[in-house]
Design a protein around this motif. Structure first.
Motif, short mmCIF file in Angstrom:
data_model
loop_
_atom_site.label_atom_id
_atom_site.label_comp_id
_atom_site.label_asym_id
_atom_site.label_seq_id
_atom_site.Cartn_x
_atom_site.Cartn_y
_atom_site.Cartn_z
N UNK A 1 0.83 -1.19 -0.06
CA UNK A 1 -0.09 0.07 0.03
C UNK A 1 0.96 1.24 -0.06
N UNK A 2 2.03 1.13 0.79
CA UNK A 2 2.67 2.16 0.82
C UNK A 2 3.44 2.71 -0.49
N UNK A 3 4.16 1.43 -0.89
CA UNK A 3 4.55 1.83 -2.55
C UNK A 3 3.54 2.00 -3.63
N UNK A 4 2.26 1.90 -3.29
CA UNK A 4 1.33 2.28 -4.42
C UNK A 4 1.10 3.49 -4.64
N UNK A 5 1.53 4.56 -3.48
CA UNK A 5 1.29 5.99 -3.79
C UNK A 5 2.30 6.46 -4.83
N UNK A 6 3.40 5.62 -4.95
CA UNK A 6 4.39 6.26 -5.96
C UNK A 6 4.01 5.54 -7.32
N UNK A 7 3.76 4.47 -7.23
CA UNK A 7 3.29 3.75 -8.68
C UNK A 7 2.16 4.46 -9.23
N UNK A 8 1.10 4.96 -8.61
CA UNK A 8 0.05 5.41 -8.85
C UNK A 8 0.26 6.79 -9.70
N UNK A 9 1.26 7.44 -9.30
CA UNK A 9 1.84 8.77 -9.77
C UNK A 9 2.83 8.69 -10.86
N UNK A 10 3.25 7.64 -11.28
CA UNK A 10 4.31 7.25 -12.29
C UNK A 10 5.67 7.59 -11.75
N UNK A 11 6.02 7.55 -10.37
CA UNK A 11 7.37 7.75 -9.76
C UNK A 11 7.98 6.31 -9.49
N UNK A 12 9.18 6.38 -10.14
CA UNK A 12 10.15 5.25 -10.13
C UNK A 12 10.87 5.22 -8.91
N UNK A 13 11.01 4.16 -8.19
CA UNK A 13 11.87 3.92 -6.90
C UNK A 13 13.16 3.45 -7.57
N UNK A 14 14.23 4.04 -7.31
CA UNK A 14 15.42 3.38 -7.68
C UNK A 14 16.19 2.70 -6.70
N UNK A 15 15.69 2.74 -5.22
CA UNK A 15 16.42 2.17 -4.28
C UNK A 15 15.44 2.03 -3.02
N UNK B 1 -0.07 11.50 0.74
CA UNK B 1 -0.78 10.36 0.72
C UNK B 1 -0.18 9.30 1.63
N UNK B 2 1.03 9.14 1.50
CA UNK B 2 1.68 8.06 2.49
C UNK B 2 1.67 8.54 3.72
N UNK B 3 1.79 10.01 4.20
CA UNK B 3 2.01 10.19 5.63
C UNK B 3 0.35 10.25 6.15
#
Length: 98
Positions: A28-42, A76-78
């Protein structure tokens, strides 16, 4: 004649957050980034001393902290139940090209 150089715009943000130990919390926490097209590099997890089965997560995002989508994702994460985002640990960096 002096030439002023503008600072490059940061294009990488590092965050630190913790989550409750329950099924699906990290998803759920990581989905806030995926939904906005934000890539996690680490993404790293480190145990919290003295708190068994609880972890701090360190993530590098391939987006500048000044960008609206980054701000919305962090908000959203907070606001997620039990999540604790460390906004003081949020830092933006400029990644060198090439």
């Amino acid at each position: 004649m002096t030439t002023l150089r503008s600072r490059p715009t940061p294009n990488k943000t590092t965050i630190v957050f913790s989550l409750p130990n329950e099924p699906g919390a990290l998803f759920k926490a990581l989905s806030v980034f995926a939904l906005r097209g934000i890539d996690l590099t680490k993404l790293e997890s480190r145990p919290i001393p003295g708190r068994p089965w609880e972890y701090m997560f360190y993530a590098d995002l391939a987006v500048g902290g000044h960008e609206l989508r980054c701000g919305r994702a962090l908000t959203h994460l907070a606001s997620s139940p039990g999540a604790c985002a460390r906004s003081a640990a949020t830092r933006a960096f400029t990644r060198e090209k090439g």
